[in-house]
Design a protein around this motif. Structure first.
Motif, PDB file in Angstrom:
ATOM      1  N   LEU A 121      21.640  48.087  64.897  1.00  0.00           N
ATOM      2  CA  LEU A 121      21.800  49.464  64.403  1.00  0.00           C
ATOM      3  C   LEU A 121      20.484  50.231  64.489  1.00  0.00           C
ATOM      4  O   LEU A 121      20.464  51.419  64.854  1.00  0.00           O
ATOM      5  CB  LEU A 121      22.290  49.444  62.950  1.00  0.00           C
ATOM      6  CG  LEU A 121      23.690  48.877  62.716  1.00  0.00           C
ATOM      7  CD1 LEU A 121      23.975  48.751  61.227  1.00  0.00           C
ATOM      8  CD2 LEU A 121      24.738  49.763  63.385  1.00  0.00           C
ATOM      9  N   ARG A 122      19.372  49.551  64.159  1.00  0.00           N
ATOM     10  CA  ARG A 122      18.087  50.235  64.186  1.00  0.00           C
ATOM     11  C   ARG A 122      17.678  50.579  65.615  1.00  0.00           C
ATOM     12  O   ARG A 122      17.110  51.642  65.883  1.00  0.00           O
ATOM     13  CB  ARG A 122      17.019  49.367  63.515  1.00  0.00           C
ATOM     14  CG  ARG A 122      15.717  50.135  63.390  1.00  0.00           C
ATOM     15  CD  ARG A 122      14.663  49.379  62.646  1.00  0.00           C
ATOM     16  NE  ARG A 122      13.451  50.179  62.681  1.00  0.00           N
ATOM     17  CZ  ARG A 122      12.244  49.695  62.589  1.00  0.00           C
ATOM     18  NH1 ARG A 122      12.067  48.418  62.440  1.00  0.00           N
ATOM     19  NH2 ARG A 122      11.193  50.471  62.640  1.00  0.00           N
ATOM     20  N   ARG A 123      17.971  49.660  66.537  1.00  0.00           N
ATOM     21  CA  ARG A 123      17.652  49.928  67.947  1.00  0.00           C
ATOM     22  C   ARG A 123      18.433  51.151  68.443  1.00  0.00           C
ATOM     23  O   ARG A 123      17.884  52.024  69.128  1.00  0.00           O
ATOM     24  CB  ARG A 123      17.990  48.683  68.779  1.00  0.00           C
ATOM     25  CG  ARG A 123      17.556  48.780  70.228  1.00  0.00           C
ATOM     26  CD  ARG A 123      17.496  47.422  70.894  1.00  0.00           C
ATOM     27  NE  ARG A 123      18.705  46.639  70.679  1.00  0.00           N
ATOM     28  CZ  ARG A 123      18.739  45.516  69.969  1.00  0.00           C
ATOM     29  NH1 ARG A 123      17.648  45.045  69.402  1.00  0.00           N
ATOM     30  NH2 ARG A 123      19.864  44.844  69.819  1.00  0.00           N
ATOM     31  N   GLU A 124      19.740  51.216  68.055  1.00  0.00           N
ATOM     32  CA  GLU A 124      20.566  52.370  68.454  1.00  0.00           C
ATOM     33  C   GLU A 124      20.024  53.647  67.816  1.00  0.00           C
ATOM     34  O   GLU A 124      19.953  54.701  68.475  1.00  0.00           O
ATOM     35  CB  GLU A 124      22.015  52.147  68.008  1.00  0.00           C
ATOM     36  CG  GLU A 124      22.722  51.040  68.784  1.00  0.00           C
ATOM     37  CD  GLU A 124      24.071  50.686  68.179  1.00  0.00           C
ATOM     38  OE1 GLU A 124      24.488  51.374  67.211  1.00  0.00           O
ATOM     39  OE2 GLU A 124      24.699  49.728  68.663  1.00  0.00           O
ATOM     40  N   ARG A 125      19.621  53.564  66.524  1.00  0.00           N
ATOM     41  CA  ARG A 125      19.085  54.734  65.823  1.00  0.00           C
ATOM     42  C   ARG A 125      17.811  55.238  66.490  1.00  0.00           C
ATOM     43  O   ARG A 125      17.633  56.445  66.681  1.00  0.00           O
ATOM     44  CB  ARG A 125      18.812  54.364  64.364  1.00  0.00           C
ATOM     45  CG  ARG A 125      18.067  55.430  63.584  1.00  0.00           C
ATOM     46  CD  ARG A 125      17.812  54.975  62.164  1.00  0.00           C
ATOM     47  NE  ARG A 125      16.773  55.784  61.544  1.00  0.00           N
ATOM     48  CZ  ARG A 125      16.419  55.686  60.272  1.00  0.00           C
ATOM     49  NH1 ARG A 125      17.016  54.821  59.493  1.00  0.00           N
ATOM     50  NH2 ARG A 125      15.461  56.426  59.777  1.00  0.00           N
ATOM     51  N   ARG A 126      16.939  54.322  66.878  1.00  0.00           N
ATOM     52  CA  ARG A 126      15.680  54.714  67.505  1.00  0.00           C
ATOM     53  C   ARG A 126      15.932  55.353  68.871  1.00  0.00           C
ATOM     54  O   ARG A 126      15.252  56.311  69.259  1.00  0.00           O
ATOM     55  CB  ARG A 126      14.739  53.514  67.643  1.00  0.00           C
ATOM     56  CG  ARG A 126      13.302  53.932  67.921  1.00  0.00           C
ATOM     57  CD  ARG A 126      12.350  52.775  68.058  1.00  0.00           C
ATOM     58  NE  ARG A 126      10.996  53.264  68.234  1.00  0.00           N
ATOM     59  CZ  ARG A 126      10.535  53.805  69.364  1.00  0.00           C
ATOM     60  NH1 ARG A 126      11.325  53.924  70.402  1.00  0.00           N
ATOM     61  NH2 ARG A 126       9.289  54.253  69.444  1.00  0.00           N
ATOM     62  N   GLN A 127      16.916  54.836  69.604  1.00  0.00           N
ATOM     63  CA  GLN A 127      17.269  55.415  70.904  1.00  0.00           C
ATOM     64  C   GLN A 127      17.772  56.848  70.736  1.00  0.00           C
ATOM     65  O   GLN A 127      17.420  57.742  71.525  1.00  0.00           O
ATOM     66  CB  GLN A 127      18.340  54.554  71.594  1.00  0.00           C
ATOM     67  CG  GLN A 127      17.805  53.229  72.126  1.00  0.00           C
ATOM     68  CD  GLN A 127      18.917  52.310  72.612  1.00  0.00           C
ATOM     69  OE1 GLN A 127      20.104  52.558  72.384  1.00  0.00           O
ATOM     70  NE2 GLN A 127      18.542  51.228  73.279  1.00  0.00           N
ATOM     71  N   GLN A 128      18.598  57.067  69.679  1.00  0.00           N
ATOM     72  CA  GLN A 128      19.095  58.416  69.403  1.00  0.00           C
ATOM     73  C   GLN A 128      17.945  59.347  69.020  1.00  0.00           C
ATOM     74  O   GLN A 128      17.880  60.504  69.473  1.00  0.00           O
ATOM     75  CB  GLN A 128      20.133  58.373  68.276  1.00  0.00           C
ATOM     76  CG  GLN A 128      21.437  57.693  68.672  1.00  0.00           C
ATOM     77  CD  GLN A 128      22.350  57.467  67.480  1.00  0.00           C
ATOM     78  OE1 GLN A 128      21.967  57.695  66.337  1.00  0.00           O
ATOM     79  NE2 GLN A 128      23.564  56.997  67.743  1.00  0.00           N
ATOM     80  N   GLN A 129      17.037  58.840  68.149  1.00  0.00           N
ATOM     81  CA  GLN A 129      15.877  59.641  67.749  1.00  0.00           C
ATOM     82  C   GLN A 129      15.035  60.015  68.964  1.00  0.00           C
ATOM     83  O   GLN A 129      14.583  61.158  69.095  1.00  0.00           O
ATOM     84  CB  GLN A 129      15.017  58.859  66.750  1.00  0.00           C
ATOM     85  CG  GLN A 129      15.610  58.720  65.368  1.00  0.00           C
ATOM     86  CD  GLN A 129      14.760  57.816  64.490  1.00  0.00           C
ATOM     87  OE1 GLN A 129      13.988  57.002  64.989  1.00  0.00           O
ATOM     88  NE2 GLN A 129      14.897  57.948  63.180  1.00  0.00           N
TER      89      GLN A 129
END
Length: 540
Positions: free
Chosen positions: A251-259
């Motif tokens: 989830l954090r990896r996906e969040r960072r990609q979105q950011q």
């Protein structure tokens, strides 16, 4: 239940974390994660009330029982194992005495209409309700179950705690905490001194318990099995997700990609706006558009991208000199202490390139066999090392045997010879001891840093038989993953003593099981071995 508001911790001019807020709810099972030095243990101590924050508050309800298991503690030397564990119920005996004293007071007083008499009646009723809700009739049975689950034998119950090592004393303390049935249980590295079977028992206990749990652990399988929420402390802030640690990482990896995408899109818009302003700032017909874009830039909030912790060691074992086909051959090997056999008649052959695990409950002889292979102890039978075998050895106490008065650089400089002396600084840098870090004295290093220093010593000479006894106890998850990959790539022979199932999974292809005085060979990986063990223990 427990509310954390605006916690900030500073020391020595450094901010460990800043303005941290979260709530621990009933039945929460939280993994407190982060690399070594991020502040996890400090935060747990603040939750336990044994340390204060620089700023902020922790609110705990009056009727909430919080129990805390630190990494290191001392038990009472004057009691037996069973007596020490039974101290978990000491508060109930105090409660019973308090109820008796209040009932006696009620029986002798005559001011039946007074407010204080009515308050005393209410107090005795409240405490009695709480006391009688607890089943004291089976407390000895509960103590027995907890001690057996954590690896003790019945024959240990009447032995004084002074006869046991620090790891076993930690188990006694853990049994006491579990028996108190607290509302919130705080655990700092509870699996470090547990074997695989005891870890499984602790997992089941926590999963089936109604208490809230906050745990620090570098055992990925353990935290993924027991927790449902992850709070990661990193770079002075926290990330809080209702997910297991492995799911949280996704989830954090996906969040960072979105950011990152939002940041890149915003930077493109900013560049276009600045270019427009620069191009048309003197053009009368574009004045309104230029002013509009200037105001937009002034009000714009820049998208933040979570910082990534990019610090990591670079570990690669040098190519191995070729050894004989059979680096270790054991024939009828046995060992006894004070006439009590640890194991007997152990016979096995470890072939060149094998990666094997020594598994079994603590005290069954895994480390004893390692010491026999290293010729550190006498033994029955014969142990033969193959042709040209060159051993690299990490013992459980290797980190504690380092000279504490030497610096990191001196520790390596004193033993490096030949070409290795030219590469000391590069080697230290690869193990995250670059720059001023290599001038630190060993005595100020954390457990994980000491383990890394011991690993450097293993790289100073080419080896082809690597023996590691519990190498991961003080390593964070990121470092363990790097070590695991390096061991996968290691082209020599590996003997590994470890209780970390995730670390062993996919690394070893053969398991030697130590138990009941015997050593049994299993030609499978760790998961298949554990499934087999579980099937054998099921009632037929």
């Amino acid at each position: 239940m427990i509310s954390v508001d605006g916690l900030t911790v500073e020391f020595g001019g450094t901010t460990l974390f800043k303005d941290v807020s979260f709530v621990i709810n009933p039945k929460d099972r939280i993994a407190l994660m982060g690399k070594n030095g991020a502040g996890k243990s400090t935060l747990l101590k603040i939750l336990a009330g044994v340390r204060s924050a620089t700023r902020g508050s922790v609110s705990v309800p009056k009727d909430c029982t919080v129990c805390y298991l630190p990494q290191h503690m001392m038990t009472n030397d004057d009691l037996t194992v069973f007596e020490e564990a039974s101290r978990a119920f000491a508060h109930l005996k105090e409660m019973e005495a308090e109820i008796d004293a209040m009932n006696n007071e009620l029986a002798t007083r005559t001011d039946y209409e007074s407010d204080s008499y009515m308050e005393l009646i209410e107090k005795v009723a409240t405490i009695s309700e709480k006391f009688y809700a607890i089943d004291m009739t089976h407390f000895e049975e509960d103590v027995e179950k907890a001690l057996l689950g954590l690896g003790f034998e019945r024959s240990d119950f009447n032995r004084p705690t002074s006869e046991f090592s620090g790891g076993w004393r930690m188990r006694i303390e853990l049994a006491k905490l579990l028996l108190q049935n607290p509302d919130v249980l705080l655990l700092d590295e509870p699996t470090n001194h547990l074997d695989i079977e005891s870890i499984g028992w602790l997992e089941d206990f926590i999963i089936n318990s109604p208490m809230a749990v906050v745990v620090i652990s570098h055992d990925r399988r353990f935290i993924d099995n027991i927790t449902t929420r992850t709070i990661e402390v990193t770079l002075g802030r926290i990330y809080d997700y209702k997910a297991t640690y492995s799911h949280y990482l996704e989830l954090r990896r996906e969040r960072r990609q979105q950011q990152q995408k939002q940041f890149d899109d915003q930077q493109k818009q900013i560049a276009e706006a600045k270019e427009f302003i620069e191009r048309f700032k003197g053009t009368y017909s574009k004045t309104y558009q230029v002013q509009s874009k200037v105001k937009w830039l002034e009000k714009l909030e820049i998208v933040e991208v979570d910082e990534e912790d990019t610090s990591a060691l670079r570990l690669k074992f040098p190519p191995c000199p070729r050894s004989g086909s059979y680096p270790v051959i054991a024939e009828g090997v046995g060992k006894s202490y004070d006439g009590k056999p640890v194991f007997s008649n152990a016979s096995f052959t470890i072939e060149r390139g094998d990666k094997v695990a020594f598994a079994g409950r603590n005290g069954e002889g895994k480390s004893t066999m390692v010491k026999a292979i290293m010729n550190e102890i006498t033994h029955d039978g014969t142990l033969t090392l193959g042709h040209n075998v060159k051993i690299g050895y990490f013992a459980q106490n290797s980190a504690s045997l380092l000279d504490e008065e030497l610096t990191v650089f001196q520790t390596i400089d004193d033993i490096a010879v030949g070409d290795a002396r030219l590469k000391i600084r590069d080697l230290l840098g690869a193990f995250m001891f670059g720059g001023e870090e290599n001038q630190k004295k060993v005595k100020v290093l954390s457990g994980g840093e000491r383990v890394r220093l011991c690993m450097i010593k293993l790289l100073l000479e080419p080896i082809n038989l690597l023996i590691l006894d519990e190498p991961t106890n003080h390593l964070d998850l990121k470092t363990k993953d790097i070590l695991k990959q390096a061991l996968r790539d290691f082209d020599g022979t590996l003997i590994l003593v470890s209780h970390d199932r995730d670390f062993l999974d996919g690394l070893v292809t053969k398991v030697y099981e130590f138990g009941n005085g015997r050593v049994r060979e299993h030609l499978c990986g760790i998961n298949e071995f554990l499934e087999k063990k579980k099937a054998q223990q099921l009632p037929s």
